[in-house]
Motif scaffolding. Structure first.
Motif, mmCIF file in Angstrom:
data_model
loop_
_atom_site.group_PDB
_atom_site.id
_atom_site.type_symbol
_atom_site.label_atom_id
_atom_site.label_comp_id
_atom_site.label_asym_id
_atom_site.label_seq_id
_atom_site.Cartn_x
_atom_site.Cartn_y
_atom_site.Cartn_z
ATOM 1 N N GLU A 142 0.814 -1.227 0.000
ATOM 2 C CA GLU A 142 0.000 0.000 0.000
ATOM 3 C C GLU A 142 0.837 1.261 0.000
ATOM 4 O O GLU A 142 0.468 2.258 -0.622
ATOM 5 C CB GLU A 142 -0.951 0.014 1.205
ATOM 6 N N ASN A 143 1.960 1.248 0.714
ATOM 7 C CA ASN A 143 2.819 2.432 0.741
ATOM 8 C C ASN A 143 3.382 2.723 -0.645
ATOM 9 O O ASN A 143 3.447 3.880 -1.061
ATOM 10 C CB ASN A 143 3.960 2.247 1.755
ATOM 11 N N VAL A 144 3.794 1.691 -1.345
ATOM 12 C CA VAL A 144 4.316 1.871 -2.702
ATOM 13 C C VAL A 144 3.216 2.404 -3.612
ATOM 14 O O VAL A 144 3.412 3.383 -4.334
ATOM 15 C CB VAL A 144 4.896 0.540 -3.252
ATOM 16 N N ILE A 145 2.066 1.758 -3.548
ATOM 17 C CA ILE A 145 0.932 2.180 -4.399
ATOM 18 C C ILE A 145 0.568 3.640 -4.124
ATOM 19 O O ILE A 145 0.408 4.428 -5.066
ATOM 20 C CB ILE A 145 -0.302 1.274 -4.157
ATOM 21 N N ASN A 146 0.424 4.002 -2.859
ATOM 22 C CA ASN A 146 0.034 5.370 -2.520
ATOM 23 C C ASN A 146 1.057 6.392 -3.003
ATOM 24 O O ASN A 146 0.693 7.476 -3.457
ATOM 25 C CB ASN A 146 -0.188 5.505 -1.016
ATOM 26 N N THR A 147 2.332 6.044 -2.911
ATOM 27 C CA THR A 147 3.384 6.948 -3.372
ATOM 28 C C THR A 147 3.340 7.116 -4.887
ATOM 29 O O THR A 147 3.384 8.235 -5.409
ATOM 30 C CB THR A 147 4.772 6.418 -2.943
ATOM 31 N N LEU A 148 3.243 6.004 -5.591
ATOM 32 C CA LEU A 148 3.282 6.048 -7.058
ATOM 33 C C LEU A 148 1.997 6.594 -7.673
ATOM 34 O O LEU A 148 2.027 7.209 -8.737
ATOM 35 C CB LEU A 148 3.572 4.660 -7.623
ATOM 36 N N GLN A 149 0.877 6.358 -7.009
ATOM 37 C CA GLN A 149 -0.435 6.758 -7.545
ATOM 38 C C GLN A 149 -0.490 8.250 -7.876
ATOM 39 O O GLN A 149 -1.126 8.645 -8.839
ATOM 40 C CB GLN A 149 -1.524 6.396 -6.529
ATOM 41 N N ARG A 150 0.190 9.063 -7.085
ATOM 42 C CA ARG A 150 0.180 10.521 -7.334
ATOM 43 C C ARG A 150 0.726 10.881 -8.710
ATOM 44 O O ARG A 150 0.320 11.845 -9.320
ATOM 45 C CB ARG A 150 1.029 11.242 -6.290
ATOM 46 N N PHE A 151 1.671 10.069 -9.181
ATOM 47 C CA PHE A 151 2.318 10.350 -10.460
ATOM 48 C C PHE A 151 1.642 9.661 -11.631
ATOM 49 O O PHE A 151 1.775 10.070 -12.767
ATOM 50 C CB PHE A 151 3.796 9.956 -10.398
ATOM 51 N N VAL A 152 0.903 8.593 -11.325
ATOM 52 C CA VAL A 152 0.221 7.821 -12.358
ATOM 53 C C VAL A 152 -1.113 8.455 -12.708
ATOM 54 O O VAL A 152 -1.478 8.525 -13.877
ATOM 55 C CB VAL A 152 0.025 6.355 -11.902
ATOM 56 N N ASN A 153 -1.840 8.888 -11.715
ATOM 57 C CA ASN A 153 -3.155 9.517 -11.936
ATOM 58 C C ASN A 153 -2.999 11.021 -11.982
ATOM 59 O O ASN A 153 -3.319 11.733 -11.046
ATOM 60 C CB ASN A 153 -4.134 9.130 -10.824
ATOM 61 N N SER A 154 -2.508 11.493 -13.092
ATOM 62 C CA SER A 154 -2.189 12.912 -13.230
ATOM 63 C C SER A 154 -3.349 13.749 -13.741
ATOM 64 O O SER A 154 -3.218 14.931 -13.896
ATOM 65 C CB SER A 154 -0.997 13.064 -14.163
ATOM 66 N N GLU A 155 -4.512 13.103 -13.985
ATOM 67 C CA GLU A 155 -5.637 13.858 -14.528
ATOM 68 C C GLU A 155 -6.096 14.884 -13.524
ATOM 69 O O GLU A 155 -6.122 14.731 -12.370
ATOM 70 C CB GLU A 155 -6.849 12.943 -14.829
#
Length: 135
Positions: free
Chosen positions: A122-135
């Protein structure tokens, strides 16, 4: 142009469109703007079993890019969104000479168990999600 070739080009374009808008964690702009990913480096190869192998070739901006693994994981997150992927096989690679650890990174980012484990954290996902969901 035959139908199969047009379909292949549509696959390449749709994969590129998915990964192009990932935001670079250090620079805050899309990977496509930095030429980290490009449509020319989304490669399609037809396999003997009828599958199509799509390789996304990553070109980090510097040979010592400290976010290379994270970039790969973000690309994997986006590739999970590709529709109708039953006959598609994905791989990531680093452009030769683009990173001092290109072979190690390519091996790690194509290790399904390693990637799955990272993307279950979850920590990895939460960190990366900010950059993946840029809409």
């Amino acid at each position: 142009m035959d139908i199969e070739r047009r379909y292949d080009e549509e696959i390449i374009a749709s994969v590129f469109t998915l990964v192009a808008d990932i935001i670079d964690p250090e620079r805050g702009v899309p990977l496509s703007t930095l030429n980290v990913v490009s449509e020319e480096r989304v490669l399609l190869k037809r396999l003997p079993n009828g599958m199509k192998q799509i390789t996304v070739v990553i070109k980090p901006t510097v040979p010592k890019c400290s976010f290379a693994s994270e970039l790969g994981l973000m690309i994997w997150m986006k590739l999970a969104q590709v529709p109708n992927k039953e006959k598609l096989k994905f791989k990531l690679a680093f452009e030769p000479g683009s990173h001092e650890l290109e072979l190690e990174l390519t091996r790690k980012l194509n290790d399904k168990e390693r990637v799955a484990s990272a993307l279950e954290d979850e920590n990895v996902i939460n960190t990366l999600q900010r950059f993946v969901n840029s809409e």
